[in-house]
Each structure stands twice: as C-alpha cells, then as structure tokens.
Design an enzyme around this catalytic site. Structure first.
Site, short mmCIF file in Angstrom:
data_model
loop_
_atom_site.label_atom_id
_atom_site.label_comp_id
_atom_site.label_asym_id
_atom_site.label_seq_id
_atom_site.Cartn_x
_atom_site.Cartn_y
_atom_site.Cartn_z
N LYS A 129 0.83 -1.21 0.00
CA LYS A 129 0.00 0.00 0.00
C LYS A 129 0.86 1.25 0.00
CE LYS A 129 -4.39 -1.57 1.94
NZ LYS A 129 -5.40 -1.38 2.98
N LYS A 210 -6.64 -11.68 -8.04
CA LYS A 210 -7.82 -11.74 -7.20
C LYS A 210 -8.82 -10.65 -7.60
CE LYS A 210 -7.72 -10.83 -2.81
NZ LYS A 210 -7.63 -10.76 -1.35
N LYS A 213 -11.35 -4.69 -4.74
CA LYS A 213 -12.16 -3.48 -4.67
C LYS A 213 -11.58 -2.33 -5.49
CE LYS A 213 -14.23 -4.03 -0.08
NZ LYS A 213 -13.91 -3.82 1.33
P1 AMP Z 1 -11.21 -6.51 1.56
O1 AMP Z 1 -12.01 -6.36 0.32
O2 AMP Z 1 -9.76 -6.67 1.25
O3 AMP Z 1 -11.52 -5.48 2.63
O4 AMP Z 1 -11.62 -7.91 2.18
C1 AMP Z 1 -12.76 -8.18 2.94
C2 AMP Z 1 -12.88 -9.69 3.09
O5 AMP Z 1 -13.16 -10.32 1.82
C3 AMP Z 1 -11.58 -10.34 3.59
O6 AMP Z 1 -11.89 -11.42 4.45
C4 AMP Z 1 -10.94 -10.82 2.31
O7 AMP Z 1 -10.01 -11.85 2.48
C5 AMP Z 1 -12.15 -11.28 1.49
N1 AMP Z 1 -11.86 -11.18 0.04
C6 AMP Z 1 -11.42 -10.08 -0.61
N2 AMP Z 1 -11.26 -10.32 -1.93
C7 AMP Z 1 -11.58 -11.64 -2.13
C8 AMP Z 1 -11.63 -12.49 -3.29
N3 AMP Z 1 -11.33 -12.05 -4.50
N4 AMP Z 1 -12.02 -13.77 -3.12
C9 AMP Z 1 -12.36 -14.23 -1.90
N5 AMP Z 1 -12.34 -13.49 -0.77
C10 AMP Z 1 -11.96 -12.20 -0.87
#
Ligand code: AMP
Ligand code: TRP
Length: 345
Positions: A129, A210, A213
């Site tokens: 980041k 992956k 967001k």
């Molecule tokens: P974040 O979007 O990074 O704030 O992640 C929120 C939750 O969603 C966390 O537990 C991540 O590990 C999960 N997560 C984020 N992106 C993915 C993805 N592409 N596939 C599965 N789980 C995800």
C-alpha cells in the site's frame, strides 16, 4: 470450545462464556464485490448461527488512507446495510461500526506499545500500500496494532479472514502472547480461519489476479450492487482460453476454473463436480451468470429496503455498538490494569 483464561494481576477472575467467539472486520472502502461475498460474508452468515459472532465495519482502518468525509459516512452506513442485506442479522450477531466503540482506539495504543517497529516493517500489506500511495500516514504503518486491538477486545477464538490477512493474524497472536507473558494472562490468543483455495474469486478479465475493490478492472469485478444485466454481460465476456475443454485446473485454466468456482460456490457444490456437467464454455458462462444473478437479486432487493430507512439502520448500529461495548469494556479494563495504568476512582 472456549478456553477459560486466567486474567491479569489485581483484577481477579472474569467469567468467560463457554461458546466460541468469532470476530471479523471489513473496511468501508470500495464497493463490496462477489469475492467479498463468496469468500467472506457468506461464511459469516453461517458463523453467526454457530458462534457468538461480532462483525465490525472498520471505518478507522479506512482512515489510514485519505477519505472524503461525506463519502466515508455514506460508505460506512451503506456497507452495514449491505451486510444486513447479505444475511447478517443484528438480532443474531453483533454488527457494529468500529469508531462507535471507543475501546478500539484505546486498546490500539497498548498494542502499539507491545508490537515492535521491526514486526510492523515486515508487513507485506504495508509495503504494497505504501508503494502505491503518495501520502503514507503513520497509521497505515501501525494499522495491524489497531487490528489486533479489534480482535483481542472480544476474547476472540476464531477470525474468519481471507488469505491476505494471514500475516496480520500471526502478528495479532504474537502480540497477544507477548502481552500475556509480560503482564500476565490477559488475552485469548485467536486463530485465523482461512477458507480453502476455492473460496478465492478471481478477476474475470485477468483471472490470475484476485477480484478486488480497486477500480482498475471494472469489467473483471462484479459488485454485489451492480446492475444485473451488466453482471450477465461481464460473466459472458469473461476471459477463458482456447483449448475448449471444461476442467477445474486453476494453474493451467485460470479463467474456466474461476467460472467453475463461482458457479460451485453459488450452488453449494465443488468445482470438480460442477465441471462434469459441461463440455462447452457457452453454457458454463450462461449458467454461472444465471446463478450469480439468482444469488444477488434478493440481496439487492433487501438492500434497497434497508437503504430506504436510514433511521432504522442507525438504531440497529447503536444497539450493535452497545452490545460490543459491553464485551469490550471489561477486556479493556483487564488490559489497562495488567499493564499498570491507574484505575479511575
Ligand atoms: P477486503 O475487500 O480486502 O476489505 O476484504 C474483505 C474480506 O473479503 C476479507 O476477508 C478478504 O479476504 C475477502 N476477500 C477479498 N477479496 C476476495 C476475493 N477475490 N475472493 C475471496 N475473498 C476475498
Ligand atoms: N485488515 C482487514 C482487511 O483489510 C480488516 C480488519 C480490520 C479486520 N480489523 C479486523 C479483519 C479484525 C478481521 C479482524 O480486510
């Protein structure tokens, strides 16, 4: 089963409920996508019925990068409503906003004093980041200390998170163990619960990355609130390969395997079982699109209802914050006493 903890000096024993405690957090930055839903939020919906579960919209973590105030407020409320629309029931679990429970920032300071500079410097998420930002706040660096506070405040046994949070969870455990050995048994040492590889949803356009967001790949990302027709189109345009065989093989066939994982996650089967029903990409794409639309339709509908009643959301979040504070307060007092802070008369 929950481990009873013997707690810090001078504060006596605290009753510890004999149920598993689950805690997880999610940042109100960026729109919730299919990866968040299938990889995280859907598991939380199950957890809430099996454990005493706390789910937190971590707005303080979002502040580690500059935010527009009105947008942050809207994103915080919107995410809480969306989590409820996905099935988190504030009557069953404790759903709350991090900044509404002051104990988080207070314990975070004690955690900052327990974690070392070297440990924080090794965090790969900080490296990623900070490389990508012009302004790197001190809080982006100390972020894992706040995350440790989030978790430890609830005597948490299990933390369901994605693979990307593994390092932060290890650090949380190390900090808890260090605090306990310096000041006496104070914190429950939590375990990460990381879903199997299949729970990782990949980008539809670059299936070796992956789904995320960040807005770099709008065509490859399915927002939970995206227009359903757009979702259908995005899935039908997903990148596959040219050999024409439907087989679950993530390293050699990432695009097709991703579609199989998504369809499998939506229908409660394994990707391998799912592959058996297809010999062509066209039907696989149509069925995946239909399954995703079927999962998202009721979520979008419930979200619209909840979004129409912001006062009710505020009431539910206040209730959540009260329930959270009732658990966090005594744990914070235990930590304050253990480390040598003066009790208030
Ligand atoms: P974040 O979007 O990074 O704030 O992640 C929120 C939750 O969603 C966390 O537990 C991540 O590990 C999960 N997560 C984020 N992106 C993915 C993805 N592409 N596939 C599965 N789980 C995800
Ligand atoms: N750091 C997590 C993420 O970026 C969010 C988070 C904050 C969290 N506090 C937490 C996750 C506590 C689990 C437990 O996804």
């Amino acid at each position: 089963m929950r481990r009873a903890v013997a707690v810090g000096t001078g504060v006596g024993h605290y009753p510890v409920p004999l149920v598993t405690r689950v805690f997880s957090g999610i940042q109100p930055s960026g729109a919730l996508h299919l990866g968040n839903l299938l990889g995280a939020v859907r598991n939380w919906v199950v957890d809430q019925h099996e454990a005493d579960s706390f789910f937190c919209v971590v707005d303080l973590h979002a502040l580690t990068t500059p935010q527009d105030p009105a947008a942050l407020r809207a994103a915080t409320v919107g995410l809480a409503q969306l989590l409820m629309a996905c099935g988190l029931d504030p009557e069953v679990c404790t759903l709350f906003v991090q900044s509404q429970v002051a104990a988080h920032t207070e314990l975070a300071w004690l955690m900052e004093c327990t974690v070392s500079f070297g440990e924080l410097r090794r965090m790969t998420q900080f490296k990623d980041k900070s490389d990508r930002s012009d302004f790197v706040s001190a809080a982006l660096f100390t972020y894992p200390a706040l995350m440790a506070a989030d978790i430890l405040l609830y005597d948490t046994d299990r933390v369901p998170v994605g693979d990307d949070q593994r390092q932060h969870l290890e650090l949380t455990r190390d900090v808890a163990i260090r605090f306990n050995s310096r000041y006496g048994d104070t914190f429950v040492v939590p375990e990460a619960v990381i879903p199997k590889a299949g729970a990782r949803v990949m980008d539809l356009q670059s299936p070796t990355n992956k789904m995320s967001k960040s807005l770099d790949s709008p065509q490859g990302t399915i927002g939970v609130l995206d227009d359903l027709e757009q979702i259908d189109k995005k899935i039908k345009r997903a990148v596959t390969d040219t050999d024409g065989e439907v087989r679950f093989d993530p390293s050699n066939k990432p695009g097709v395997s991703n579609l199989l994982s998504i369809l499998a996650a939506c229908t409660g089967r394994t990707p391998e079982q799912t592959a058996e029903g297809y010999s062509q990409y066209g039907p696989l794409k149509s069925d995946t699109a239909a399954a995703v639309v079927e999962v998202l339709t009721p979520i979008q509908q419930r979200y619209r209802e909840l979004a129409g009643d912001p006062a009710e959301t505020a009431r539910l979040l206040a209730l959540g914050a009260d329930k959270a504070a009732a658990v966090a307060g005594p744990v914070l007092q235990r930590a304050r006493a253990a480390i040598g802070l003066l009790p208030r008369a």
